[in-house]
Write a protein that holds these residues in place. Structure first.
Motif, PDB file in Angstrom:
ATOM      1  N   ILE A  32      19.896 -12.644 -40.951  1.00 24.47           N
ATOM      2  CA  ILE A  32      19.387 -14.024 -41.036  1.00 24.47           C
ATOM      3  C   ILE A  32      17.985 -14.190 -40.460  1.00 24.47           C
ATOM      4  O   ILE A  32      17.521 -15.316 -40.266  1.00 24.47           O
ATOM      5  CB  ILE A  32      20.352 -15.024 -40.356  1.00 24.47           C
ATOM      6  CG1 ILE A  32      20.534 -14.705 -38.865  1.00 24.47           C
ATOM      7  CG2 ILE A  32      21.685 -15.052 -41.065  1.00 24.47           C
ATOM      8  CD1 ILE A  32      21.365 -15.755 -38.134  1.00 24.47           C
ATOM      9  N   GLU A  80      27.491 -18.722 -33.152  1.00 22.50           N
ATOM     10  CA  GLU A  80      26.834 -18.819 -34.458  1.00 22.50           C
ATOM     11  C   GLU A  80      27.282 -20.056 -35.208  1.00 22.50           C
ATOM     12  O   GLU A  80      26.452 -20.777 -35.784  1.00 22.50           O
ATOM     13  CB  GLU A  80      27.135 -17.547 -35.272  1.00 22.50           C
ATOM     14  CG  GLU A  80      26.300 -17.386 -36.522  1.00 22.50           C
ATOM     15  CD  GLU A  80      26.767 -18.217 -37.701  1.00 22.50           C
ATOM     16  OE1 GLU A  80      25.908 -18.741 -38.449  1.00 22.50           O
ATOM     17  OE2 GLU A  80      27.998 -18.355 -37.866  1.00 22.50           O
ATOM     18  N   TYR A  84      24.073 -22.188 -34.268  1.00 26.47           N
ATOM     19  CA  TYR A  84      23.068 -21.662 -35.202  1.00 26.47           C
ATOM     20  C   TYR A  84      23.284 -22.096 -36.647  1.00 26.47           C
ATOM     21  O   TYR A  84      22.315 -22.389 -37.355  1.00 26.47           O
ATOM     22  CB  TYR A  84      23.046 -20.132 -35.150  1.00 26.47           C
ATOM     23  CG  TYR A  84      22.739 -19.550 -33.793  1.00 26.47           C
ATOM     24  CD1 TYR A  84      22.067 -20.296 -32.814  1.00 26.47           C
ATOM     25  CD2 TYR A  84      23.116 -18.253 -33.458  1.00 26.47           C
ATOM     26  CE1 TYR A  84      21.788 -19.760 -31.571  1.00 26.47           C
ATOM     27  CE2 TYR A  84      22.837 -17.715 -32.212  1.00 26.47           C
ATOM     28  CZ  TYR A  84      22.187 -18.471 -31.272  1.00 26.47           C
ATOM     29  OH  TYR A  84      21.909 -17.952 -30.037  1.00 26.47           O
ATOM     30  N   LYS A  85      24.529 -22.155 -37.084  1.00 29.83           N
ATOM     31  CA  LYS A  85      24.790 -22.485 -38.485  1.00 29.83           C
ATOM     32  C   LYS A  85      24.230 -23.844 -38.884  1.00 29.83           C
ATOM     33  O   LYS A  85      23.612 -23.962 -39.957  1.00 29.83           O
ATOM     34  CB  LYS A  85      26.289 -22.414 -38.764  1.00 29.83           C
ATOM     35  CG  LYS A  85      26.627 -22.650 -40.237  1.00 29.83           C
ATOM     36  CD  LYS A  85      28.125 -22.575 -40.478  1.00 29.83           C
ATOM     37  CE  LYS A  85      28.439 -22.887 -41.950  1.00 29.83           C
ATOM     38  NZ  LYS A  85      29.910 -22.848 -42.195  1.00 29.83           N
ATOM     39  N   ARG A  88      20.546 -23.438 -39.677  1.00 30.87           N
ATOM     40  CA  ARG A  88      20.187 -22.243 -40.424  1.00 30.87           C
ATOM     41  C   ARG A  88      18.992 -22.465 -41.356  1.00 30.87           C
ATOM     42  O   ARG A  88      18.193 -21.562 -41.583  1.00 30.87           O
ATOM     43  CB  ARG A  88      21.400 -21.756 -41.225  1.00 30.87           C
ATOM     44  CG  ARG A  88      21.287 -20.321 -41.703  1.00 30.87           C
ATOM     45  CD  ARG A  88      22.570 -19.904 -42.399  1.00 30.87           C
ATOM     46  NE  ARG A  88      23.681 -19.772 -41.469  1.00 30.87           N
ATOM     47  CZ  ARG A  88      24.943 -19.650 -41.850  1.00 30.87           C
ATOM     48  NH1 ARG A  88      25.257 -19.685 -43.129  1.00 30.87           N
ATOM     49  NH2 ARG A  88      25.909 -19.518 -40.947  1.00 30.87           N
ATOM     50  N   ASN A  89      18.859 -23.666 -41.890  1.00 27.61           N
ATOM     51  CA  ASN A  89      17.755 -23.966 -42.796  1.00 27.61           C
ATOM     52  C   ASN A  89      16.606 -24.683 -42.109  1.00 27.61           C
ATOM     53  O   ASN A  89      15.688 -25.177 -42.768  1.00 27.61           O
ATOM     54  CB  ASN A  89      18.261 -24.811 -43.969  1.00 27.61           C
ATOM     55  CG  ASN A  89      19.278 -24.059 -44.824  1.00 27.61           C
ATOM     56  OD1 ASN A  89      19.117 -22.877 -45.086  1.00 27.61           O
ATOM     57  ND2 ASN A  89      20.335 -24.755 -45.226  1.00 27.61           N
ATOM     58  N   LEU A  95      15.294 -22.637 -34.329  1.00 26.41           N
ATOM     59  CA  LEU A  95      16.370 -21.677 -34.057  1.00 26.41           C
ATOM     60  C   LEU A  95      16.069 -20.834 -32.830  1.00 26.41           C
ATOM     61  O   LEU A  95      16.961 -20.561 -32.019  1.00 26.41           O
ATOM     62  CB  LEU A  95      16.571 -20.773 -35.278  1.00 26.41           C
ATOM     63  CG  LEU A  95      17.648 -21.200 -36.272  1.00 26.41           C
ATOM     64  CD1 LEU A  95      17.618 -20.320 -37.502  1.00 26.41           C
ATOM     65  CD2 LEU A  95      19.021 -21.168 -35.628  1.00 26.41           C
ATOM     66  N   ASN A 188      28.725 -16.909 -45.288  1.00 20.07           N
ATOM     67  CA  ASN A 188      29.145 -17.354 -43.955  1.00 20.07           C
ATOM     68  C   ASN A 188      30.043 -16.322 -43.290  1.00 20.07           C
ATOM     69  O   ASN A 188      29.923 -16.064 -42.087  1.00 20.07           O
ATOM     70  CB  ASN A 188      29.881 -18.697 -44.054  1.00 20.07           C
ATOM     71  CG  ASN A 188      28.947 -19.835 -44.394  1.00 20.07           C
ATOM     72  OD1 ASN A 188      27.784 -19.846 -44.005  1.00 20.07           O
ATOM     73  ND2 ASN A 188      29.440 -20.814 -45.141  1.00 20.07           N
TER      74      ASN A 188
END
Length: 293
Positions: A32, A80, A84-85, A88-89, A95, A188
């Motif tokens: 990632i 995560e 973080y998820k 993610r974008n 992040l 995922n």
């Protein structure tokens, strides 16, 4: 010459720990493109989990190792998914700052009296130390165990990535996440597996580090974690064999610089190496430059 070879042995032993930590950095970045600075504190949690498994649960070395790996693998997945998820974008800077926030959270939660507290703990002697001598060289069974575990873990991981369907899915996700999703890969799930494996390896590093240097404190993961990051960059971040080579190299450089240059400058030398790598060959020893046309 004997002293030099002795320091080589000590450096390889320390570098084996760095290798276990740096693989987590390089795996997550490969999937990632995230530098997970909280990874160094998963290493710390692994050491503490091993400590409590041995002292409270009365587990032996192997059960305590697997217990710590399982706890940290779960912790990595939870971090995560929760931290973080949802981002993610988002921008990479967001992040990155989040990983530092998670790092500080883990350090401070371990300091609470409900868990370990702020005081230094001594890691128990779960395996009696034995010393071997060959000629003028001296090494311990703990050093041999550390190197053996590191080699076995890295070899098993390389087999997983190269020869299994999960590994192929990880490589596909690393190469092109969107294309991998279109091919039916559960992105995922692959990201969670990556965090679980990396965190389990960090826990392994935490336990063997506790056996080599039996002093536990909430900030114990910071410096090894930063040096493991340097090792990942040196080997070529995103490349598992590179992380292994980078970890061993940093361990050797640190040990030799303490003896032959200055013990006070050994940490600085590691970070000077990082600067040189970024200036001269930012892709690392095994990395390849991506050319976009």
């Amino acid at each position: 010459m004997t002293e030099f070879l002795q320091q080589i042995i000590n450096g390889i032993s320390l570098g084996s720990v760095y290798a276990l930590i740096s693989i987590g950095y390089t795996m997550v970045y490969g999937i990632i493109k995230l530098i997970n600075f909280a990874h160094c504190d998963i290493f710390m949690v692994g050491a503490y989990t091993g400590y409590f498994a041995i002292t409270t649960l009365r587990l032996g070395f192997i059960p305590a190792l697997f217990f710590s790996m399982a706890v940290c693998a779960l912790l990595g997945v939870v971090i995560e998914r929760v931290a973080y998820k949802p981002l993610r974008n988002s921008a990479k800077e967001t992040l990155l700052i989040t990983t530092i926030g998670v790092e500080l959270f883990l350090q401070n939660i371990i300091k609470t009296k409900a868990l370990a507290g702020p005081n230094v703990l001594n890691f128990p002697e779960v395996i009696p130390t034995a010393t071997f001598k060959i000629g003028g060289l001296q090494f311990s069974n703990i050093q041999l165990i550390t190197l053996g575990i590191s080699v076995i873990m890295c070899a098993a991981l390389q087999f997983l990535i190269s020869k299994t369907n999960t590994g192929r899915a990880m490589r596909a996700t690393s190469y092109d996440r969107d294309a991998a999703a279109l091919m039916g890969i559960n992105i995922n799930r692959i990201i969670s597996v990556t965090f679980a494996i990396g965190s389990a390896l960090a826990a392994t590093g935490g336990i063997v580090f506790g056996m080599l240097y039996p002093k536990l404190e909430p900030i114990m993961g910071v410096m090894p974690g930063l040096k493991a990051f340097v090792a990942a960059v040196l080997g070529g971040i995103g490349i598992v064999p590179g992380a292994m080579v980078g970890g061993l190299s940093i361990g050797l450089i640190e040990t030799l610089s303490k003896v032959y240059i200055s013990s006070g400058l050994s940490d600085a030398i590691a970070f000077i190496i990082l600067i040189i790598i970024l200036l001269v060959k930012p892709t690392g020893l095994f990395g390849k430059r991506n050319v976009k046309v």
